[in-house]
Write a protein that holds these residues in place. Structure first.
Motif, PDB file in Angstrom:
ATOM      1  N   CYS A 121       0.858  -1.178   0.000  1.00 34.81           N
ATOM      2  CA  CYS A 121       0.000   0.000   0.000  1.00 34.81           C
ATOM      3  C   CYS A 121       0.899   1.235   0.000  1.00 34.81           C
ATOM      4  O   CYS A 121       1.990   1.225   0.584  1.00 34.81           O
ATOM      5  N   GLY A 122       0.457   2.296  -0.677  1.00 38.67           N
ATOM      6  CA  GLY A 122       1.190   3.558  -0.624  1.00 38.67           C
ATOM      7  C   GLY A 122       2.484   3.555  -1.404  1.00 38.67           C
ATOM      8  O   GLY A 122       3.353   4.393  -1.171  1.00 38.67           O
TER       9      GLY A 122
ATOM     10  N   PRO B 266      -6.600  -0.838  -5.906  1.00 38.16           N
ATOM     11  CA  PRO B 266      -6.425  -0.111  -4.640  1.00 38.16           C
ATOM     12  C   PRO B 266      -6.385   1.404  -4.776  1.00 38.16           C
ATOM     13  O   PRO B 266      -6.934   2.121  -3.927  1.00 38.16           O
TER      14      PRO B 266
ATOM     15  N   CYS C   4      -1.321   4.095  -3.555  1.00 36.98           N
ATOM     16  CA  CYS C   4      -2.721   4.124  -3.122  1.00 36.98           C
ATOM     17  C   CYS C   4      -2.794   4.554  -1.657  1.00 36.98           C
ATOM     18  O   CYS C   4      -1.799   4.502  -0.941  1.00 36.98           O
ATOM     19  N   HIS C   5      -3.974   4.976  -1.220  1.00 39.32           N
ATOM     20  CA  HIS C   5      -4.232   5.257   0.198  1.00 39.32           C
ATOM     21  C   HIS C   5      -3.167   6.184   0.788  1.00 39.32           C
ATOM     22  O   HIS C   5      -2.562   5.883   1.824  1.00 39.32           O
TER      23      HIS C   5
ATOM     24  N   HIS D 249      -1.762  -4.293   2.092  1.00 38.82           N
ATOM     25  CA  HIS D 249      -3.196  -4.589   2.174  1.00 38.82           C
ATOM     26  C   HIS D 249      -3.322  -5.993   2.771  1.00 38.82           C
ATOM     27  O   HIS D 249      -2.611  -6.913   2.378  1.00 38.82           O
TER      28      HIS D 249
HETATM   29 ZN   LIG Z   1      -3.372   0.957  -0.462  1.00 39.49          ZN
END
Ligand SMILES: [Zn+2]
Length: 509
Positions: free
Chosen positions: A104-105, A214, A120-121, A141
């Protein structure tokens, strides 16, 4: 298929037993790639009723020459398989790469193919119920959804660090490598610690999104409240990782050690705070009935990393807890207490030795013909239980050198890779009959199954509509459906991959 083999094959030294059903001859033929019979072995005369089948076995351990083979018996045959010194290396790389895909990220690199995506996020996360915002980017995730949760993260990282400790030479880097990938998660976990040492339970949106990639999930991120289970797991995991990374990056190791101590101090001054989703939050709860095992695990890891006063705390807590089972769950950390406590001095270490061996013996007593300890009830994520139990059996083998534990551990791997009543290789992208329609948002969004993911596997509780529709009346071992909608049998998860990583690494030695 009516003759079940490990579809990824066997090492020459392994015990090799085919499980068979249906109309069969009294002899099993082993055929090489040219179709020549290279070995004939008897089929056992003992028949067992299991999961709705009349089952027999044939031991073909005498087959040791490297090559590609199939088994034939009467009109039945097996999927092809290999005999090789290192049959699982590519699978092990893929199991670790799965964690990279779950990042993530991060901008996933082009080598991730259709699963590459922009970071993402990346927004700030609101502390639940306040107007305070915290940067909580990174991590993995958790599963088929995009939540990031501390409790399962700690299990995943602990399994990876154990795998590294047990046999770091088993790993061949792919998209990532084990140590860098575990660090990715640890760096994120550090961001979820509050100044007072308490650790937020999770960061997620309020609910689950649709089957989108995502970076397409744009809802507000929310940090759910601190729990003592998350704080205990965090303390344990950070103290453990501080030892692993001491020689790799001493500054990072020192940062983790300081964070572990701060989390411990919070625990010492806090009554149990057991997590439940607060109002309005509907993502994974990862709740627990007790934090005693998380506190014990934290004490043991801190004792190993820092000595006193944690050693005394670990001894006191151990004396109260070592009479019970030792599972390697995300909620019940007693297996990690038993394994990690082996290195404690004196009676504490001896207690943990007895604890590990008692758990391994209890598993041995329960193994069915397919080699796993669960027959009547297979819980959600049963394939994790299989891999976890393989880890515990390998720990018993590492302690004693007794091959009965190793052979039983191998059976857990064989079950996951094909020796099961539905003939699935439960790791996507591997074997002749891999699981290929997981409950996993990127796989559904892209219409392609991401490789290297272990399916949750049979769940006899029929806990989703697809399972209820397809599996009524099925015996426990067949309660699996390879369908995107069956989240109770065919989701994937970071902490289902991780015990299989540890098991495969341990067996590679
Ligand atoms: Zn994410």
């Amino acid at each position: 298929m009516n003759i079940q083999v490990n579809q990824l094959g066997y090492t020459p030294a392994m015990r090799k037993v085919a499980i068979m059903r249906g109309a069969l001859n009294s002899e099993l033929l082993v055929k090489n790639a040219a179709g020549e019979t290279v070995l004939t072995v008897p089929v056992s005369t003992e028949r067992t009723q299991l999961w709705g089948d009349d089952v027999v076995t044939a031991d073909f351990s005498a087959l040791t020459r490297p090559g590609t083979y199939t088994l034939e018996c009467g009109s039945e045959s097996s999927y092809p398989f290999v005999i090789a010194e290192k049959p699982y290396t590519a699978c092990l790389t893929a199991l670790v790469d799965m964690l990279y895909y779950q990042r993530c990220g991060d901008d996933l690199k082009p080598e991730a193919g259709c699963f590459a995506h922009p970071a993402c996020h990346t927004g700030l996360a609101r502390v639940y119920g306040t107007d305070e915002f915290v940067e909580a980017n990174g991590g993995w995730h958790d599963a088929g959804d995009y939540g990031r949760y501390i409790v399962p993260a700690a299990k995943t990282v602990a399994d990876m660090l154990l795998a590294y400790e047990w046999n770091k030479d088993a790993f061949v880097p792919g998209l990532t490598d084990l140590i860098n990938e575990a660090r990715w998660e640890l760096q994120w976990m550090l961001k979820l610690q509050r100044a007072d040492g308490g650790v937020y339970h999770k960061v997620s949106c309020a609910g689950f999104c649709g089957m989108i990639m995502p970076h397409e999930e744009k809802e507000e991120l929310i940090l759910s409240p601190v729990s003592t289970t998350a704080t205990g797991d965090f303390a344990a995991c950070m103290a453990m990782a501080a030892r692993t990374y001491a020689d790799i990056d001493s500054a990072f190791a020192a940062q983790m050690k300081e964070a572990a101590i701060r989390a411990w101090d919070f625990l010492e001054n806090s009554e149990p705070i057991l997590f439940r989703n607060p109002e309005g939050i509907r993502t994974g709860g990862y709740g627990d009935r007790s934090d005693a095992d998380e506190r014990l695990w934290a004490a043991i890891e801190l004792a190993r990393t820092c000595g006193e006063p944690y050693l005394t705390a670990a001894e006191v807590k151990l004396a109260a807890m070592d009479r019970h089972a030792a599972p390697l769950g995300w909620g019940d950390m007693r297996g990690y207490c038993a394994i990690e406590g082996l290195a404690l001095p004196g009676e504490a270490g001896q207690r943990c030795r007895r604890w590990v061996l008692r758990e391994a013996e209890n598993l041995l007593k329960r193994l069915n013909l397919y080699g796993i300890s669960m027959t009547e009830h297979l819980h959600w994520g049963s394939n994790m239980d299989v891999a976890n139990q393989g880890m515990m059996l390998m720990q018993a083998f590492r302690l004693t050198g007794e091959v009965k534990y190793r052979i039983a551990a191998e059976k857990q791997l064989h079950y996951l890779l094909g020796v099961n009543p539905l003939s699935y290789c439960y790791v996507s992208g591997f074997g002749s009959q891999p699981m290929c329609r997981p409950h996993h948002r990127p796989s559904v969004a892209q219409g392609v199954c991401q490789p290297g993911m272990l399916s949750g596997g049979p769940c006899s509780g029929l806990a989703d509509a697809v399972a209820k529709e397809h599996l009524q009346g099925q015996p426990a071992g067949k309660c699996f459906v390879d369908d995107h909608g069956s989240y109770s049998t065919n989701e994937i998860c970071i902490y289902w991959n991780s015990p299989l990583i540890a098991l495969v690494a341990a067996l590679d030695k």
